[in-house]
Design a protein around this motif. Structure first.
Motif, PDB file in Angstrom:
ATOM      1  N   ILE A  78     -33.127 -25.940  32.041  1.00  8.13           N
ATOM      2  CA  ILE A  78     -33.283 -25.189  30.796  1.00  8.13           C
ATOM      3  C   ILE A  78     -34.723 -24.710  30.629  1.00  8.13           C
ATOM      4  N   GLY A  79     -34.892 -23.467  30.191  1.00  7.07           N
ATOM      5  CA  GLY A  79     -36.184 -22.977  29.718  1.00  7.07           C
ATOM      6  C   GLY A  79     -36.110 -22.880  28.209  1.00  7.07           C
ATOM      7  N   PHE A  80     -37.068 -23.489  27.504  1.00  9.68           N
ATOM      8  CA  PHE A  80     -36.990 -23.583  26.047  1.00  9.68           C
ATOM      9  C   PHE A  80     -38.178 -22.872  25.411  1.00  9.68           C
ATOM     10  N   VAL A  81     -37.892 -21.981  24.470  1.00 10.71           N
ATOM     11  CA  VAL A  81     -38.943 -21.287  23.722  1.00 10.71           C
ATOM     12  C   VAL A  81     -38.733 -21.571  22.248  1.00 10.71           C
ATOM     13  N   TYR A  82     -39.654 -22.333  21.657  1.00  7.07           N
ATOM     14  CA  TYR A  82     -39.537 -22.733  20.257  1.00  7.07           C
ATOM     15  C   TYR A  82     -40.301 -21.745  19.388  1.00  7.07           C
ATOM     16  N   ASP A  83     -40.078 -21.812  18.053  1.00  2.00           N
ATOM     17  CA  ASP A  83     -40.699 -20.833  17.163  1.00  2.00           C
ATOM     18  C   ASP A  83     -42.140 -21.171  16.790  1.00  2.00           C
ATOM     19  N   SER A  84     -42.663 -22.270  17.337  1.00  5.86           N
ATOM     20  CA  SER A  84     -44.071 -22.600  17.133  1.00  5.86           C
ATOM     21  C   SER A  84     -44.594 -23.305  18.380  1.00  5.86           C
ATOM     22  N   ASN A  85     -45.902 -23.435  18.496  1.00  4.08           N
ATOM     23  CA  ASN A  85     -46.495 -24.045  19.674  1.00  4.08           C
ATOM     24  C   ASN A  85     -46.074 -25.511  19.823  1.00  4.08           C
ATOM     25  N   ILE A  86     -45.644 -25.901  21.039  1.00  6.51           N
ATOM     26  CA  ILE A  86     -45.229 -27.280  21.281  1.00  6.51           C
ATOM     27  C   ILE A  86     -46.150 -27.980  22.285  1.00  6.51           C
ATOM     28  N   TYR A  87     -47.273 -27.329  22.620  1.00  2.22           N
ATOM     29  CA  TYR A  87     -48.196 -27.896  23.611  1.00  2.22           C
ATOM     30  C   TYR A  87     -49.468 -28.407  22.932  1.00  2.22           C
ATOM     31  N   TYR A  88     -50.197 -29.271  23.638  1.00  2.92           N
ATOM     32  CA  TYR A  88     -51.451 -29.791  23.090  1.00  2.92           C
ATOM     33  C   TYR A  88     -52.415 -28.643  22.845  1.00  2.92           C
ATOM     34  N   GLU A  89     -52.859 -28.510  21.595  1.00  2.00           N
ATOM     35  CA  GLU A  89     -53.659 -27.352  21.214  1.00  2.00           C
ATOM     36  C   GLU A  89     -55.035 -27.338  21.865  1.00  2.00           C
ATOM     37  N   ILE A 151     -31.811 -20.131  29.204  1.00  3.46           N
ATOM     38  CA  ILE A 151     -32.965 -20.000  28.329  1.00  3.46           C
ATOM     39  C   ILE A 151     -32.486 -20.164  26.886  1.00  3.46           C
ATOM     40  N   ILE A 152     -33.046 -21.147  26.183  1.00  2.00           N
ATOM     41  CA  ILE A 152     -32.740 -21.358  24.769  1.00  2.00           C
ATOM     42  C   ILE A 152     -33.980 -20.966  23.979  1.00  2.00           C
ATOM     43  N   MET A 153     -33.804 -20.042  23.023  1.00  2.00           N
ATOM     44  CA  MET A 153     -34.956 -19.515  22.293  1.00  2.00           C
ATOM     45  C   MET A 153     -34.717 -19.560  20.792  1.00  2.00           C
ATOM     46  N   ASP A 154     -35.708 -20.087  20.080  1.00  2.00           N
ATOM     47  CA  ASP A 154     -35.669 -20.145  18.621  1.00  2.00           C
ATOM     48  C   ASP A 154     -36.752 -19.208  18.089  1.00  2.00           C
ATOM     49  N   GLU A 155     -36.347 -18.049  17.602  1.00  2.00           N
ATOM     50  CA  GLU A 155     -37.262 -17.021  17.100  1.00  2.00           C
ATOM     51  C   GLU A 155     -38.340 -16.634  18.121  1.00  2.00           C
ATOM     52  N   PRO A 156     -37.951 -16.230  19.330  1.00  2.00           N
ATOM     53  CA  PRO A 156     -38.947 -15.950  20.373  1.00  2.00           C
ATOM     54  C   PRO A 156     -39.796 -14.713  20.115  1.00  2.00           C
ATOM     55  N   THR A 187     -32.514 -15.681  16.266  1.00  2.00           N
ATOM     56  CA  THR A 187     -33.526 -14.766  15.734  1.00  2.00           C
ATOM     57  C   THR A 187     -33.099 -14.170  14.400  1.00  2.00           C
ATOM     58  N   HIS A 188     -34.104 -13.792  13.602  1.00  2.00           N
ATOM     59  CA  HIS A 188     -33.859 -13.019  12.383  1.00  2.00           C
ATOM     60  C   HIS A 188     -33.975 -11.516  12.653  1.00  2.00           C
ATOM     61  N   THR A 189     -34.500 -11.161  13.826  1.00  2.00           N
ATOM     62  CA  THR A 189     -34.672  -9.747  14.167  1.00  2.00           C
ATOM     63  C   THR A 189     -33.386  -9.247  14.813  1.00  2.00           C
ATOM     64  N   THR A 190     -32.402  -8.925  13.989  1.00  2.00           N
ATOM     65  CA  THR A 190     -31.072  -8.601  14.508  1.00  2.00           C
ATOM     66  C   THR A 190     -31.052  -7.311  15.306  1.00  2.00           C
ATOM     67  N   SER A 191     -32.037  -6.432  15.093  1.00  2.00           N
ATOM     68  CA  SER A 191     -32.081  -5.180  15.877  1.00  2.00           C
ATOM     69  C   SER A 191     -32.275  -5.486  17.361  1.00  2.00           C
ATOM     70  N   ASP A 192     -32.988  -6.587  17.685  1.00  5.24           N
ATOM     71  CA  ASP A 192     -33.137  -6.987  19.085  1.00  5.24           C
ATOM     72  C   ASP A 192     -31.775  -7.332  19.682  1.00  5.24           C
ATOM     73  N   LEU A 193     -30.957  -8.039  18.916  1.00  3.65           N
ATOM     74  CA  LEU A 193     -29.649  -8.468  19.409  1.00  3.65           C
ATOM     75  C   LEU A 193     -28.698  -7.291  19.583  1.00  3.65           C
ATOM     76  N   GLU A 194     -28.835  -6.269  18.744  1.00  2.00           N
ATOM     77  CA  GLU A 194     -27.933  -5.122  18.820  1.00  2.00           C
ATOM     78  C   GLU A 194     -28.054  -4.390  20.153  1.00  2.00           C
ATOM     79  N   ARG A 195     -29.199  -4.469  20.785  1.00  2.00           N
ATOM     80  CA  ARG A 195     -29.356  -3.788  22.077  1.00  2.00           C
ATOM     81  C   ARG A 195     -29.350  -4.745  23.258  1.00  2.00           C
ATOM     82  N   PHE A 196     -29.138  -6.056  22.975  1.00  2.00           N
ATOM     83  CA  PHE A 196     -29.348  -7.027  24.041  1.00  2.00           C
ATOM     84  C   PHE A 196     -28.226  -8.069  24.174  1.00  2.00           C
TER      85      PHE A 196
END
Length: 290
Positions: A78-89, A151-156, A187-196
């Protein structure tokens, strides 16, 4: 394997929110868009998929495997993309890649550097000094650099400018060219989903309102506008939800042909956007429909 993710009778209770007896099958080899208002349960369900949260009852499987006995294998794929940073800053990308690489059997350093250059990210700058958009690009670069099957993405695309969002969708489409690859995209950007997206799952208050192919949604749902004088108990039955204001109604329907037959040329019928479908379906769910 037909389904890459499966929920069977999944339930979870919180103090102010609950998910009750969810069944969901996400098809392998497709892009599934996951939509719903804030607080609808999207992030909770993604945490189930990543084994960051366990249900009170029911079962979640990924690649046909359960986390109890196959957690390392599942997360390796799995490749995971979260909606905020998950790494040591305090770390920079060069250091993060050295830490992350050994965790994945198929880490590709050449691929990682390709994305770092493409996204114009500095290797030696601390993550804490990255903008929100840069942090998201860094997460995406890492997620795409170990030959993940899912790939699992939360608000990428949160915090990304429209030009890069379009570029990113092209990258995801390249990823999907490889047979068997899958994307689950919240995602909340539904226009991205309409083309993808190939499929759309709409969730509200812990319930799945629909799970349908994107092309069917675009064919079926229409927005109807006309005078409120046209509405009565019989005509209202053709709509999922109706809004009225100053003698004009606007409503969502799943049957353009039937609406045309009933109202003829007294109404305006337009294709409904994904945003509009989500709004009217949520309103119907919360208000009991019309």
């Amino acid at each position: 394997m037909e389904n890459v993710i499966e929920f069977h009778g999944v339930s979870k209770s919180f103090e102010t929110f609950s998910i009750d007896n969810i069944d969901l099958q996400i098809k392998q080899g497709y892009t599934t868009g996951f939509i719903g208002p804030n607080g609808s349960g999207k992030s909770t369900m993604i945490k189930f998929m990543m084994n960051l949260l366990q249900p009170d009852k029911g079962k979640v499987s990924v690649f046909g495997l359960d986390y109890a006995t196959h957690e390392k294998e599942i997360k390796n794929r799995i490749g995971f993309v979260y909606d905020s940073n998950i790494y040591y800053e305090s770390l920079n990308l060069k250091d993060i890649s050295k830490i992350v690489a050994p965790a994945y059997k198929q880490w590709d350093n050449k691929q990682f550097n390709k994305y770092i250059n493409q996204f114009e990210l500095p290797l030696n700058k601390s993550i804490k000094n990255f903008s929100k958009g840069m942090q998201m690009k860094a997460s995406i670069a890492i997620a795409l650099s170990h030959n993940a099957e899912l790939i699992i993405m939360d608000e990428p695309t949160a915090g990304l400018d429209p030009t890069f969002r379009r570029e990113l969708l092209d990258i995801f489409q390249e990823f999907m060219v490889n047979e068997g690859k899958s994307i689950f995209f919240s995602t909340h950007t539904t226009s991205d989903l309409e083309r993808f997206a190939d499929y759309i799952v709409l969730v509200d208050k812990g319930e799945i309102l629909f799970h349908q192919p994107m092309d069917k949604l675009q064919e079926q749902y229409v927005l109807v506008k006309g005078s409120t004088d046209l509405l009565d108990r019989d005509t209202e039955a053709h709509f999922i939800y109706i809004e009225e204001s100053q003698g004009i109604f606007q409503a969502l329907s799943k049957d353009a042909g039937e609406v045309q037959k009933v109202f003829e040329d007294h109404v305006v019928i337009e294709k409904a956007s994904l945003d509009e479908i989500m709004f009217y379906m949520k309103s119907a769910h919360r208000n009991g429909g019309n």
